[in-house]
Design a protein around this motif. Sequence first.
Motif, PDB file in Angstrom:
ATOM      1  N   MET A 166       0.837  -1.207   0.000  1.00 48.83           N
ATOM      2  CA  MET A 166       0.000   0.000   0.000  1.00 48.83           C
ATOM      3  C   MET A 166       0.875   1.262   0.000  1.00 48.83           C
ATOM      4  SD  MET A 166      -2.874   0.797   2.878  1.00 48.83           S
ATOM      5  CE  MET A 166      -3.793  -0.693   2.724  1.00 48.83           C
ATOM      6  N   THR A 167       1.948   1.188   0.786  1.00 52.65           N
ATOM      7  CA  THR A 167       2.863   2.326   0.897  1.00 52.65           C
ATOM      8  C   THR A 167       4.258   1.793   1.229  1.00 52.65           C
ATOM      9  OG1 THR A 167       3.224   4.445   2.006  1.00 52.65           O
ATOM     10  CG2 THR A 167       2.360   2.673   3.348  1.00 52.65           C
ATOM     11  N   ALA A 168       5.273   2.648   1.103  1.00 53.82           N
ATOM     12  CA  ALA A 168       6.644   2.176   1.340  1.00 53.82           C
ATOM     13  C   ALA A 168       7.422   3.200   2.157  1.00 53.82           C
ATOM     14  CB  ALA A 168       7.348   1.903   0.016  1.00 53.82           C
ATOM     15  N   LEU A 180      10.797  17.452   3.237  1.00 53.96           N
ATOM     16  CA  LEU A 180       9.462  16.853   3.184  1.00 53.96           C
ATOM     17  C   LEU A 180       9.538  15.330   3.299  1.00 53.96           C
ATOM     18  CD1 LEU A 180       6.471  17.761   2.478  1.00 53.96           C
ATOM     19  CD2 LEU A 180       7.016  17.078   0.145  1.00 53.96           C
ATOM     20  N   ASN A 181       8.701  14.731   4.138  1.00 56.49           N
ATOM     21  CA  ASN A 181       8.590  13.273   4.196  1.00 56.49           C
ATOM     22  C   ASN A 181       7.407  12.846   3.351  1.00 56.49           C
ATOM     23  OD1 ASN A 181      10.765  12.503   5.953  1.00 56.49           O
ATOM     24  ND2 ASN A 181       9.633  13.518   7.583  1.00 56.49           N
ATOM     25  N   PHE A 182       7.603  12.813   2.045  1.00 55.33           N
ATOM     26  CA  PHE A 182       6.540  12.407   1.120  1.00 55.33           C
ATOM     27  C   PHE A 182       6.184  10.945   1.373  1.00 55.33           C
ATOM     28  CE2 PHE A 182       5.146  10.706  -3.030  1.00 55.33           C
ATOM     29  CZ  PHE A 182       4.076  11.553  -3.259  1.00 55.33           C
ATOM     30  N   ALA A 183       4.900  10.619   1.341  1.00 56.81           N
ATOM     31  CA  ALA A 183       4.460   9.242   1.594  1.00 56.81           C
ATOM     32  C   ALA A 183       4.112   8.568   0.272  1.00 56.81           C
ATOM     33  CB  ALA A 183       3.244   9.253   2.527  1.00 56.81           C
ATOM     34  N   TYR A 223       6.886   4.263  -6.690  1.00 55.37           N
ATOM     35  CA  TYR A 223       5.685   5.024  -6.319  1.00 55.37           C
ATOM     36  C   TYR A 223       5.944   6.529  -6.433  1.00 55.37           C
ATOM     37  CZ  TYR A 223       3.623   0.684  -4.377  1.00 55.37           C
ATOM     38  OH  TYR A 223       3.101  -0.573  -4.194  1.00 55.37           O
ATOM     39  N   ASN A 224       7.136   6.981  -6.035  1.00 58.17           N
ATOM     40  CA  ASN A 224       7.479   8.409  -6.186  1.00 58.17           C
ATOM     41  C   ASN A 224       7.387   8.842  -7.645  1.00 58.17           C
ATOM     42  OD1 ASN A 224       8.090   8.880  -3.475  1.00 58.17           O
ATOM     43  ND2 ASN A 224      10.269   8.458  -3.727  1.00 58.17           N
ATOM     44  N   ARG A 264       0.118   4.965 -12.974  1.00 56.57           N
ATOM     45  CA  ARG A 264      -0.357   4.007 -11.968  1.00 56.57           C
ATOM     46  C   ARG A 264       0.783   3.054 -11.611  1.00 56.57           C
ATOM     47  NH1 ARG A 264      -5.484   0.722 -13.119  1.00 56.57           N
ATOM     48  NH2 ARG A 264      -4.221  -0.205 -14.763  1.00 56.57           N
ATOM     49  N   ALA A 265       0.983   2.843 -10.323  1.00 59.84           N
ATOM     50  CA  ALA A 265       2.053   1.912  -9.910  1.00 59.84           C
ATOM     51  C   ALA A 265       1.613   1.043  -8.744  1.00 59.84           C
ATOM     52  CB  ALA A 265       3.318   2.684  -9.522  1.00 59.84           C
ATOM     53  N   LEU A 266       2.224  -0.138  -8.685  1.00 62.73           N
ATOM     54  CA  LEU A 266       1.973  -1.086  -7.605  1.00 62.73           C
ATOM     55  C   LEU A 266       3.192  -1.990  -7.454  1.00 62.73           C
ATOM     56  CD1 LEU A 266      -0.203  -2.265  -5.638  1.00 62.73           C
ATOM     57  CD2 LEU A 266      -0.724  -3.936  -7.413  1.00 62.73           C
ATOM     58  N   ALA A 267       3.393  -2.492  -6.241  1.00 66.10           N
ATOM     59  CA  ALA A 267       4.384  -3.559  -6.031  1.00 66.10           C
ATOM     60  C   ALA A 267       3.674  -4.769  -5.443  1.00 66.10           C
ATOM     61  CB  ALA A 267       5.495  -3.095  -5.096  1.00 66.10           C
ATOM     62  N   VAL A 268       3.848  -5.914  -6.115  1.00 65.71           N
ATOM     63  CA  VAL A 268       3.343  -7.201  -5.634  1.00 65.71           C
ATOM     64  C   VAL A 268       4.581  -8.041  -5.326  1.00 65.71           C
ATOM     65  CG1 VAL A 268       1.928  -9.208  -6.176  1.00 65.71           C
ATOM     66  CG2 VAL A 268       1.349  -6.990  -7.178  1.00 65.71           C
TER      67      VAL A 268
END
Length: 234
Positions: A107-109, A123-126, A186-187, A195-199
């Motif tokens: 979902m996030t990294a 900045l701590n970008f999520a 994701y950044n 669109r991005a995802l990690a599986v």
Amino acid sequence: MTVHIGAQPGDIAETVLLPGDPYRAKWAADTFLTDVKLVNEVRGMLGFTGMWKGNRVTIHGSGMGMPSLSIYVNELIKDYGAKTLIRIGSCGGMQDSVKVRDVIVAMTATTLSTPSRGIFKELNFAPCADYSLLRAAADAAEAKGTATHVGGIYSSDVFYDERPDLTEQMTRHGILGVEMEAAELYNLAARHGRRALAVLTVSDHLLTGEALPSEDREKTFGDMVEIALEAAFA
Ligand code: HPA
């Protein structure tokens, strides 16, 4: 052609799967795609374009670590127009509830740093996944009966980690697993409106020391490729 990708314009599909290992890209293309064409072999970083259930898809190695992934993803997005980018890779489990062979949909990294640190400065970008892909991947994994976890992961800059205290804090805060690429994917997707995802497949475990036997790696990797393809074209 770009500095690192030898593909001709139009050789790369709008949907790109990104394993770290170029030989995994070859295996996945040979196993799951038809009409496969080798589109890149610069520096041995293999990329293939083919068809999956009537959809055009490229499977291209990212290399290990965020600096390597950043090179390929920048060029795939900016020079070849990639729109949907899904990392398929392995990770180390960081929770007791996460077992070797399970799948993690990130979902996030969390990171200490990424190649984008220079832009974000204080900045701590999520960095976060595309929700439509995330949901479709979780649905596809459930339909397959694969044990799957959806949540936060850690994208590390090092495989040989000398900071057990950080691992402890991340486990305490519910981080599911550690790998080395997703946060910068994701950044970059956020920056360019893609669109991005990690599986990820859990290949080893930081708490138990268990590791996936090599004979099991192909089967679990194959499940992950199918989950990524189903999510991409859901
Ligand atoms: N650390 C970092 N990356 C990884 C690991 C790990 O333990 N396992 C698979 N990718």
